[in-house]
Design a protein around this motif. Structure first.
Motif, PDB file in Angstrom:
ATOM      1  N   LEU A   1     126.934  79.920  64.430  1.00 56.31           N
ATOM      2  CA  LEU A   1     126.950  78.633  65.116  1.00 56.31           C
ATOM      3  C   LEU A   1     127.982  77.724  64.481  1.00 56.31           C
ATOM      4  O   LEU A   1     128.181  77.754  63.259  1.00 56.31           O
ATOM      5  CB  LEU A   1     125.576  77.965  65.039  1.00 56.31           C
ATOM      6  CG  LEU A   1     124.419  78.717  65.675  1.00 56.31           C
ATOM      7  CD1 LEU A   1     123.114  77.957  65.445  1.00 56.31           C
ATOM      8  CD2 LEU A   1     124.653  78.914  67.170  1.00 56.31           C
ATOM      9  N   SER A   2     128.622  76.915  65.295  1.00 56.06           N
ATOM     10  CA  SER A   2     129.633  75.990  64.785  1.00 56.06           C
ATOM     11  C   SER A   2     129.567  74.687  65.568  1.00 56.06           C
ATOM     12  O   SER A   2     129.639  74.701  66.810  1.00 56.06           O
ATOM     13  CB  SER A   2     131.027  76.605  64.904  1.00 56.06           C
ATOM     14  OG  SER A   2     132.017  75.674  64.527  1.00 56.06           O
ATOM     15  N   PHE A   3     129.419  73.588  64.835  1.00 49.61           N
ATOM     16  CA  PHE A   3     129.421  72.272  65.472  1.00 49.61           C
ATOM     17  C   PHE A   3     130.501  71.424  64.816  1.00 49.61           C
ATOM     18  O   PHE A   3     130.272  70.734  63.822  1.00 49.61           O
ATOM     19  CB  PHE A   3     128.042  71.618  65.355  1.00 49.61           C
ATOM     20  CG  PHE A   3     126.989  72.347  66.138  1.00 49.61           C
ATOM     21  CD1 PHE A   3     126.909  72.194  67.512  1.00 49.61           C
ATOM     22  CD2 PHE A   3     126.124  73.235  65.510  1.00 49.61           C
ATOM     23  CE1 PHE A   3     125.953  72.887  68.252  1.00 49.61           C
ATOM     24  CE2 PHE A   3     125.163  73.921  66.238  1.00 49.61           C
ATOM     25  CZ  PHE A   3     125.075  73.756  67.610  1.00 49.61           C
ATOM     26  N   VAL A   4     131.689  71.553  65.370  1.00 52.28           N
ATOM     27  CA  VAL A   4     132.856  70.788  64.908  1.00 52.28           C
ATOM     28  C   VAL A   4     133.529  70.187  66.143  1.00 52.28           C
ATOM     29  O   VAL A   4     133.038  70.316  67.258  1.00 52.28           O
ATOM     30  CB  VAL A   4     133.837  71.675  64.119  1.00 52.28           C
ATOM     31  CG1 VAL A   4     133.209  72.148  62.807  1.00 52.28           C
ATOM     32  CG2 VAL A   4     134.298  72.877  64.945  1.00 52.28           C
ATOM     33  N   ALA A   5     134.650  69.521  65.930  1.00 47.71           N
ATOM     34  CA  ALA A   5     135.343  68.875  67.039  1.00 47.71           C
ATOM     35  C   ALA A   5     135.838  69.893  68.059  1.00 47.71           C
ATOM     36  O   ALA A   5     136.156  71.036  67.713  1.00 47.71           O
ATOM     37  CB  ALA A   5     136.513  68.060  66.509  1.00 47.71           C
TER      38      ALA A   5
END
Length: 509
Positions: A312-316
């Protein structure tokens, strides 16, 4: 209507500047300061008795309930009449500390926040001289790093009080912004995804109106960030090209061109988390707004540290409004602010960003992976950004930090690792693992003074102290070869990047 709002804002700003400039001695002797957020009561501690500290100052409404995953909302006008205890930090924005071993959680924990985290975190902290001044002072607006996942204003290594105690000639502000899934949700049904960047902008706008009350000059504000904070700083440069508010940018170890944005255009990561909490379909967002932030963070921590698939990745993510998919083209087209900038990196930036070796006391990291990380994510984007900026007529300076001090770099292979320049600039290098050496102190003062010269005069300040801009073909190196600062050839420094840019059949062995 927009013109009227801008005129009102300009008049408010002018009046606040005139008041601050007319009564500087009064400002320096009191700990109560009136702002649009309320009347703040700050503190002065015994360690730095000439520094006023105003901590945990709200600049927007708490992003709770229906405001979760919404752009920051300004505080109501009646907030200015309330009283705020600004003697301690607020909670940092919701985050978790990874249990996967790293340099940072095993050997230099001084880069982590102190205290708990919460969604109610949209605050800034201000450090200002306590002595009187008959002129408004330059201001550094600092954006912390942490991969857009962690960080806050309470990081011990990033406390500027000792720097201000020494100079009495500038102000430092640290702003907090939403992180990970709360700051960069990339969720279906939202009009804005890059909320953390919007938080940063809201804080800058608050400072434009209020900083004069602390003795700061709203026309001499420099935006400065490190790692993800440097990425953020450069993003602001492009997102608001005609009204950056600040007069200069400093980017430590990242640029908008760094390849770290999300490619989750199907928005599957948020949906995956929502489904874990039985939230789906048209009710997914309202359902997720009713899940506690503690439970969401606990799930992310457990899932991410288990290193299972899918990652999972929550970046811009590019939205072509705040974050763009092609920064190179925007530079070619001149679609970014004209403000001068400093871009730099550390000699060993990559070693602390790859896997920790099995026995870090006797073994170093995988140097091939470390070099790839340094060049691909940090150094080469910095180099190409400086080149494009120069071609577009923007004043740009470059540096490399080369310092290797055992109280900052306790393992034999760390050297000038990622973030290690920060204790030198903030003046905290001797706070942990033993006092600073005389050379370390001298290097720290040199870096501090050059940063301050840039804040005072972004166009020419550092050139007066023998740091030429990139058109000279030189980069300023700090802390290496027993010299606090020296000029080194940009061509020599850039050779590894230039080689990577060649076609494979054109590269020499």
């Amino acid at each position: 209507m927009l013109q009227l709002i801008n005129l009102t804002k300009a008049l408010t700003l002018l009046l606040s500047i005139q008041f601050a400039a007319s009564a500087p001695l009064c400002l320096s002797n009191i700990l109560e300061v009136g702002t649009t957020s309320g009347t703040l009561r700050g503190i002065i501690n015994g360690t730095t008795p000439d520094v006023r500290q105003f901590l945990g100052v709200p600049f927007a409404q708490a992003p709770l309930g229906d405001l979760r995953w919404m752009p920051p909302v300004a505080l109501p006008s009646e907030s200015s009449s309330r009283y705020i205890d600004a003697s301690k930090f607020s909670m940092s924005c919701s985050q978790y500390e990874s249990t996967i071993p790293s340099v940072y959680n095993k050997f230099v924990r001084e880069f982590f926040i102190q205290g708990p985290s919460s969604e109610d975190c949209l605050t800034l902290s201000i450090w200002a001289p306590a002595r009187g001044s008959h002129k408004l002072l330059p201001v550094f607006i600092y954006i912390y790093g942490g991969g857009l996942q962690t960080g806050g204003s309470s990081v011990p290594y990033q406390d500027p009080a000792q720097w201000i105690q020494r100079t009495q000639s500038h102000i430092v502000v640290s702003i907090q912004y939403r992180l990970n899934i709360f700051g960069f949700p990339n969720a279906k049904g939202l009009d804005s995804q890059n909320l953390g960047y919007l938080d940063q902008r809201a804080a800058i706008e608050w400072l434009q109106v209020n900083i004069a009350a602390f003795g700061g000059d709203p026309y001499k504000m420099v935006l400065w960030g490190q790692s993800a904070g440097a990425l953020s700083t450069d993003v602001q440069n492009f997102a608001f090209p005609h009204d950056p508010i600040v007069s200069g940018f400093i980017c430590d170890s990242a640029a908008a061109e760094s390849p770290v944005n999300s490619d989750d255009f199907s928005q599957s990561n948020f949906t995956f988390v929502a489904e874990h909490f039985n939230c789906s379909g048209d009710s997914m967002l309202p359902c997720m707004r009713n899940i506690s932030s503690t439970d969401i963070i606990a799930f992310l921590a457990s899932y991410q540290d288990s290193e299972v698939s899918p990652a999972l990745s929550f970046v811009a993510i590019p939205d072509e409004v705040v974050v763009f998919s092609n920064y190179t083209q925007r530079m070619i087209d001149g679609q970014f602010s004209t403000a001068p900038a400093i871009f730099g990196s550390n000699e060993n930036d990559g070693v602390s960003l790859v896997s920790l070796p099995a026995d870090p006391y006797t073994m170093g990291p995988n140097m091939t992976a470390a070099e790839d990380t340094l060049l691909d994510i940090i150094f080469c984007p910095d180099m190409t950004t400086a080149d494009h900026r120069t071609k577009a007529g923007r004043t740009t300076f470059r540096y490399q930090y080369q310092g290797n001090f055992t109280n900052i770099s306790p393992l034999f292979w760390m050297g000038a690792y990622h973030s290690s320049e920060l204790p030198m600039i903030f003046g905290t290098s001797g706070d942990f693992r033993g006092p600073a050496t005389e050379f370390e102190k001298a290097t720290s003062r040199k870096m501090q003074d050059l940063w301050l010269a840039f804040a005072n005069d972004p166009l020419h300040g550092v050139e007066k102290l023998n740091w030429p801009n990139v058109t000279s073909g030189y980069v300023n190196a700090f802390g290496g070869a027993d010299e606090t600062a020296r000029l080194i050839s940009a061509a020599t420094l850039d050779a590894p990047c230039l080689k990577r840019m060649m076609p494979p059949n054109a590269r020499s062995p």
